[in-house]
Design an enzyme around this catalytic site. Structure first.
Site, PDB file in Angstrom:
ATOM      1  N   SER A   1       0.827  -1.199   0.000  1.00  0.00           N
ATOM      2  CA  SER A   1       0.000   0.000   0.000  1.00  0.00           C
ATOM      3  C   SER A   1       0.867   1.258   0.000  1.00  0.00           C
ATOM      4  CB  SER A   1      -0.956  -0.044   1.196  1.00  0.00           C
ATOM      5  OG  SER A   1      -1.981   0.919   1.078  1.00  0.00           O
TER       6      SER A   1
ATOM      7  N   ASP B   1     -10.197  -5.626  -3.162  1.00  0.00           N
ATOM      8  CA  ASP B   1      -9.636  -4.558  -2.335  1.00  0.00           C
ATOM      9  C   ASP B   1     -10.602  -3.372  -2.340  1.00  0.00           C
ATOM     10  OD1 ASP B   1      -8.066  -2.344  -1.405  1.00  0.00           O
ATOM     11  OD2 ASP B   1      -6.246  -3.450  -1.923  1.00  0.00           O
TER      12      ASP B   1
ATOM     13  N   HIS C   1      -7.361  -6.001   0.992  1.00  0.00           N
ATOM     14  CA  HIS C   1      -6.180  -5.169   1.233  1.00  0.00           C
ATOM     15  C   HIS C   1      -5.408  -5.585   2.485  1.00  0.00           C
ATOM     16  CE1 HIS C   1      -4.026  -1.507   0.137  1.00  0.00           C
ATOM     17  NE2 HIS C   1      -4.026  -1.100   1.384  1.00  0.00           N
TER      18      HIS C   1
END
Length: 286
Positions: free
Chosen positions: A150, A226, A259
């Site tokens: 991320s 996600d 995620h």
């Protein structure tokens, strides 16, 4: 280069440690973790850097990444730094938001007050922490790879693009592909760097590639389930930039994955094996 040992634990024949030192770059104590595989007892081993995402510390990947078994098998050292400076007097988001300030350093050197005083994560990772590692651990600094998740994926990509030859390979898990074009990044870049968007391009992987930076190869995994895929991550922008620049990109869209670290840990071994292939070669000084 003195460090303090916070904790150590035996893991798959190696040692998972957590350490603290006083940083000249951030002006704070910084905590990081290092996994030493069994092979490190015999001599220097290649290093994989893992940069974590928003709200994280070194602990998230250390405790949830499930990398130790594969690192022990492949003889890889894994280093996990923190995501921002911390401590008394370190500025935080005035509204207490999770996406700016503490835990959200975006792996850059801030230029705007009050952030410029401590938020120097780029210099910390590129200049200071490598020297700390070399002085205290059996690391082969001629064989380094970098990856991240991320915000950390953004960090891995931008640091590698701006420091050609430093890391032999780079990969990412659900990276923020173009911070200039997503809410997380727009807030962070404006806050840390000011409103001049020309300065933002140095911290945007897609923009860096558009401006001429290159990588030899790139592996990216992205979960199709996600929740921030379309609003924050936008891997299609990275793919378009890589295609236009002729950068070999393996972008794997993973059905059903979100995620979280359930996603990261699922594909961690794949990334480590991919890096190990590119880190193969003689150790420095041998």
């Amino acid at each position: 280069m003195r460090i303090e040992t916070v904790s150590t634990a035996r893991s798959f024949g190696g040692v998972q440690g957590v350490y603290r030192h006083k940083s000249r770059e951030t002006g704070t104590d910084m905590v990081f973790s290092v996994y030493l595989p069994p092979q490190a007892e015999a001599g220097p081993c290649p290093v994989v850097w893992f940069l974590s995402g928003l709200t994280c510390t070194h602990a998230n990947v250390t405790e949830k990444g499930q990398f130790q078994r594969t690192c022990a098998e492949l003889g890889l050292i894994l280093v996990a730094p923190d995501t921002s400076p911390r401590g008394e007097g370190v500025s935080d988001d005035p509204e207490g938001a999770y996406d700016f300030g503490l835990g959200a350093g975006f792996y850059l050197d801030a230029t705007q007050p009050p952030w410029a005083a401590n938020y120097r994560m780029e210099s910390y990772l590129v200049q200071e922490l490598p020297d700390v590692l070399a002085a205290n651990f059996p690391v082969d600094m001629a064989r380094e790879a970098i990856t991240g998740h991320s915000m950390g994926g953004h960090g891995a990509l931008t640091l590698a693009l701006k420091n050609p030859g430093r890391w032999r390979s780079v990969s990412a898990f659900a990276p923020i592909s173009s911070p200039m074009r997503c809410p997380w990044g727009e807030k962070a870049l404006a806050g840390y760097l000011g409103r001049d968007e020309a300065a933002w391009r140095r911290y945007d992987a897609t923009a860096l590639i558009e401006d001429g930076a290159r990588l030899d190869h790139l592996l990216v995994d992205q979960g199709e389930a996600d929740g921030v895929l379309k609003t924050q991550l936008k891997p299609e922008l990275l793919a378009q930039a890589c295609e236009a620049a002729g950068i070999p990109l393996t972008l794997r869209m993973q059905p059903g994955y979100d995620h979280s670290y359930y996603f990261v840990s699922t594909f961690m071994a794949d990334h480590l094996r991919w890096h190990a292939e590119r880190l193969a070669g003689p150790a420095s000084g041998s």
